[in-house]
Design a protein around this motif. Structure first.
Motif, short mmCIF file in Angstrom:
data_model
loop_
_atom_site.label_atom_id
_atom_site.label_comp_id
_atom_site.label_asym_id
_atom_site.label_seq_id
_atom_site.Cartn_x
_atom_site.Cartn_y
_atom_site.Cartn_z
N THR B 27 -30.43 -16.57 -19.42
CA THR B 27 -29.15 -16.78 -18.78
C THR B 27 -28.94 -15.84 -17.60
O THR B 27 -27.98 -15.98 -16.86
N GLY B 55 -18.52 -16.92 -18.64
CA GLY B 55 -19.33 -18.04 -19.14
C GLY B 55 -19.44 -19.08 -18.05
O GLY B 55 -19.39 -18.74 -16.86
N ALA B 56 -19.60 -20.31 -18.44
CA ALA B 56 -19.62 -21.41 -17.47
C ALA B 56 -18.70 -22.49 -18.00
O ALA B 56 -19.06 -23.65 -18.08
N GLU B 57 -17.48 -22.09 -18.42
CA GLU B 57 -16.63 -23.01 -19.16
C GLU B 57 -15.92 -24.02 -18.27
O GLU B 57 -15.48 -25.05 -18.74
N SER B 58 -15.81 -23.73 -16.97
CA SER B 58 -15.05 -24.65 -16.13
C SER B 58 -15.62 -24.69 -14.72
O SER B 58 -16.46 -23.89 -14.35
N GLY B 59 -15.15 -25.65 -13.95
CA GLY B 59 -15.57 -25.76 -12.56
C GLY B 59 -15.20 -24.53 -11.75
O GLY B 59 -15.92 -24.10 -10.86
N ALA B 62 -17.72 -21.86 -12.30
CA ALA B 62 -18.95 -22.16 -11.57
C ALA B 62 -18.83 -21.73 -10.11
O ALA B 62 -19.74 -21.12 -9.55
N LYS B 66 -20.92 -18.74 -8.23
CA LYS B 66 -21.66 -19.02 -7.00
C LYS B 66 -21.26 -18.05 -5.90
O LYS B 66 -22.12 -17.51 -5.19
N ASP B 84 -24.43 -13.99 -18.41
CA ASP B 84 -23.40 -14.94 -18.82
C ASP B 84 -23.06 -14.65 -20.28
O ASP B 84 -23.93 -14.68 -21.14
#
Lengths: 355, 334
Positions: B27, B55-59, B62, B66, B84
């Motif tokens: 990760t 984490g990568a729980e939502s847009g 993300a 980035k 993460d």
């Protein structure tokens, strides 16, 4: 008369179904129209339909889990497989030139299911050929699987817009949700195959005594291998339904803790974790209890702070009521119960009925 | 027989442990690790920065990830170590401890929940590593445990959403359901509080409030439950876009039109949310700016240079209605 009531109460489906009815009654008291199903835009709509649709992924996973547990095994990797299936399918669709075409979607589904079958075969190989303890063997994929899913999605939540794929999770056919039709269809097919052929008995034989069943000519290794492969495949299908429901592949959260819910459904349904006799109808009841419980929390307006506690209390109540030791003790304490002499035969169900 | 079983068990345990380690490594982002080439200290002029993401729980997350990965590059003078936490506090504490052990120059993280950070932050302080919080705050009494907190004002976001609702619907006696974020997280607590304070004194009533855990799937199932539990929902207030998008699906499945029969107000303004706003399915979005990378780079450089930095850096947020979304959509970065 009381003997007949006793038989009903002793039936393995009694307590899970009682819990299900209790939850539905609680919802209906709060919302009198709770169980009403109406026709809306040519399909059925209502809380029972929601329950059927939302239970689809868990039912598939629990179905595979029941078979695995019957052989004295356990499959902890199903949650990770759910995430991988969604990640593969959505990445495939997102990277194709024509996400709306049926061909792309069918391709994505086959690729995802194929990979999940391979993962199930891998688990089966570790358990049946290498003889690794099932809990450890599947723990490997449970931990690594989310990493694989993250790798596939590149750590992002992949979202797509593809009407044919959306049908799988949110569509309707003949007025019923496609997701439920798929899951319950698979359930019926497996139930028929397992119970109308000797397969179910052979699985139970392997679970009760692997060595004895092997010596009497049962191909234990192949059977064990097959149930893990099936578990992987069913988890993959569950993952596709889950991803299609929101049209998003979330490597971190898709199918998170679904393995625990599935094990819980199996146990609520009266299949012992020690393997051997299993019952698919019990698993179905367990799945419906767990899915209804989530909806009940929202309908009753249970505060989010105490939701886990509320769920735990329901689960504890069901499992305690099913515990033979506790039930025997309660029976003994009950006033007017037979003299302690009857205690020993009480262990034998056949004698109990005649009492 | 017994010996082989033991041997197999040990082998299995070993391979499981190896894979556990692999899973944890997989990760971490590859970016930046090429320049660092093993030594954790700032060998060259690069500032080694350990970042623990929620984490990568939502847009939104993300876009945030980035921004950080694109800004903290070797060209800009950083060696980024990214991990993460998969929305678990224990993973995050573990990541921070490993950054301390590696002796990074700066630790930055977005706390999953508000409480329980004192011990690990104390360790970082003892090791002399400055800590920068991004996006979410901690509830620690001791402000010396971190250098700065960069992020949006969640209470203000909730207030902005509430004000829009109050301006447009006060006097109509509308009923609101709320989709909360992760229970116990700063944005969930603050947005709820801000919204409640903005509609206080109006006849707008929040009739139900449940957690959707900031995810689309749970937003959808909870909204399905709300629709079964109440006949008279006029408006949904979702603590992020993804739960709002899940709610749209549930509302459409119930044969109602999102944005008209049931109004939707959300917070975040990620691409999918803005698209839904432009399509008329969402009515109002308060932005929560995820592009924290440049601010973080700036503060990290100042901290390393020994300059004083502000304890609280508030990122500017905007708000969009449907027309504004149509205008803004073509030029949105995320």
């Amino acid at each position: 008369m009381s003997a007949r009531v006793g038989t009903v109460v002793k039936h393995h489906l009694f307590w899970p179904l009682a819990a299900l009815v209790a939850l539905l009654v609680a919802c209906t008291i709060k919302r009198p129209a709770f169980l009403r199903v109406s026709v809306l835009d040519d399909h059925l709509f209502g809380a029972p339909i929601d329950i059927l649709r939302n239970s689809a992924p868990l039912l598939l996973v629990a179905l595979g889990m029941t078979l695995v547990i019957a052989t004295r095994g356990i499959d902890l990797s199903v949650g990770a497989v759910v995430a991988i299936a969604g990640a593969v399918a959505l990445t495939f669709i997102a990277s194709s030139p024509d996400p709306d075409s049926l061909g792309t979607v069918v391709g994505a589904i086959f690729v995802a299911l194929g990979l999940c079958l391979v993962l199930g075969v891998w688990n089966g190989f570790l358990v049946s050929v290498l003889g690794i303890q099932p809990i450890i063997a599947t723990l490997i994929l449970m931990t690594a699987g989310r990493g694989i899913a993250m790798l596939i999605t590149g750590g992002m939540i992949t979202t797509v817009n593809s009407p044919p794929f959306k049908t799988l999770g949110s569509g309707f056919w003949l007025g019923l949700p496609v997701a439920a039709l798929v899951a319950y269809g698979v359930f019926v097919v497996v139930a028929v195959v397992v119970r109308r052929t000797a397969l179910g008995m052979l699985l139970e034989a392997v679970g009760i005594n692997p060595a004895a069943s092997r010596l009497s000519g049962v191909r234990a290794r192949t059977l064990v291998w097959t149930v893990y492969a099936a578990s992987g495949l069913f988890a993959g299908l569950a993952g596709l339904i889950f991803a299609s429901n929101t049209m998003a592949a979330d490597a971190n959260n898709a199918g998170l803790f679904i393995e625990l819910d599935a094990i819980l459904a199996v146990v609520i349904g009266g299949t012992a974790l020690s393997g051997g006799k299993f019952n698919l109808s019990g698993t179905l009841a367990g799945v419906l209890v767990i899915t209804t419980l989530s909806l009940t929390v929202t309908v009753l307006g249970v505060s989010p702070l105490v939701t886990p506690l509320f769920k735990a209390l329901v689960v504890i109540a069901v499992t305690l009521l099913q515990s033979p030791a506790l039930r025997a003790r309660l029976r003994r304490r009950r006033p007017g119960s037979p003299a302690p002499r009857v205690e020993q035969p009480a262990e034998n169900p056949a004698q109990e009925v005649h009492a | 027989m017994a010996r082989t079983t033991f041997g197999r068990g040990a082998l299995a345990a070993l391979s499981a442990a190896a894979l556990l380690a692999l899973g944890a490594c997989s990760t971490t982002a590859p970016e930046g690790s090429d320049a660092g080439s093993g030594d954790a200290g700032s060998g060259d002029d690069l500032i080694t920065i350990g970042f623990s993401q929620v984490g990568a729980e939502s847009g939104w997350r993300a876009a945030n990830t980035k921004s950080i990965q694109d800004t903290l590059t070797a060209e800009n003078g950083f060696d980024l170590k990214f991990s993460d936490a998969q929305q678990k506090q224990e993973n995050q504490i573990q990541a921070i401890r490993s950054y301390i052990a590696q002796g990074v120059d700066v630790i930055a993280f977005s706390p999953v929940v508000e409480s329980g950070w004192d011990a690990v932050l104390e360790e970082a302080k003892t090791a002399g590593i400055p800590v920068i919080l991004t996006d979410r705050a901690v509830d620690s009494q001791d402000e010396t445990l971190y250098e700065s907190f960069i992020g949006s004002d969640f209470v203000l976001e909730g207030e902005m959403a509430g004000q829009w609702v109050a301006e447009n619907f006060d006097g109509q006696g509308i009923k609101v359901v709320e989709l909360q974020g992760t229970t116990g997280s700063a944005p969930a607590i603050d947005r709820k509080e801000g919204f409640a304070s903005a509609i206080a004194g109006t006849d707008i009533e929040v009739i139900d409030s449940q957690t959707g855990n900031f995810t689309r799937a749970e937003g959808k199932t909870v909204m399905e439950g709300f629709l079964q539990a109440h006949d008279d929902i006029d408006l949904v207030f979702a603590h992020n876009d993804d739960m709002g998008l899940g709610a749209i699906e549930a509302i459409e499945a119930a044969g109602l039109t999102p944005g008209e029969d049931i109004k939707i107000v959300t917070i975040d303004a990620v691409k999918d949310g803005m698209q839904a706003l432009a399509d008329g399915k969402i009515n109002y979005i308060v932005e929560c700016n995820p592009l924290l990378g440049p601010d973080l780079a700036d503060i990290a450089k100042k901290v390393i240079a020994g300059e004083s930095v502000e304890k609280r850096i508030v990122v500017k947020d905007e708000a969009f209605d449907q027309e504004a979304a149509v205008a803004a959509l073509p030029t949105r970065e995320y």
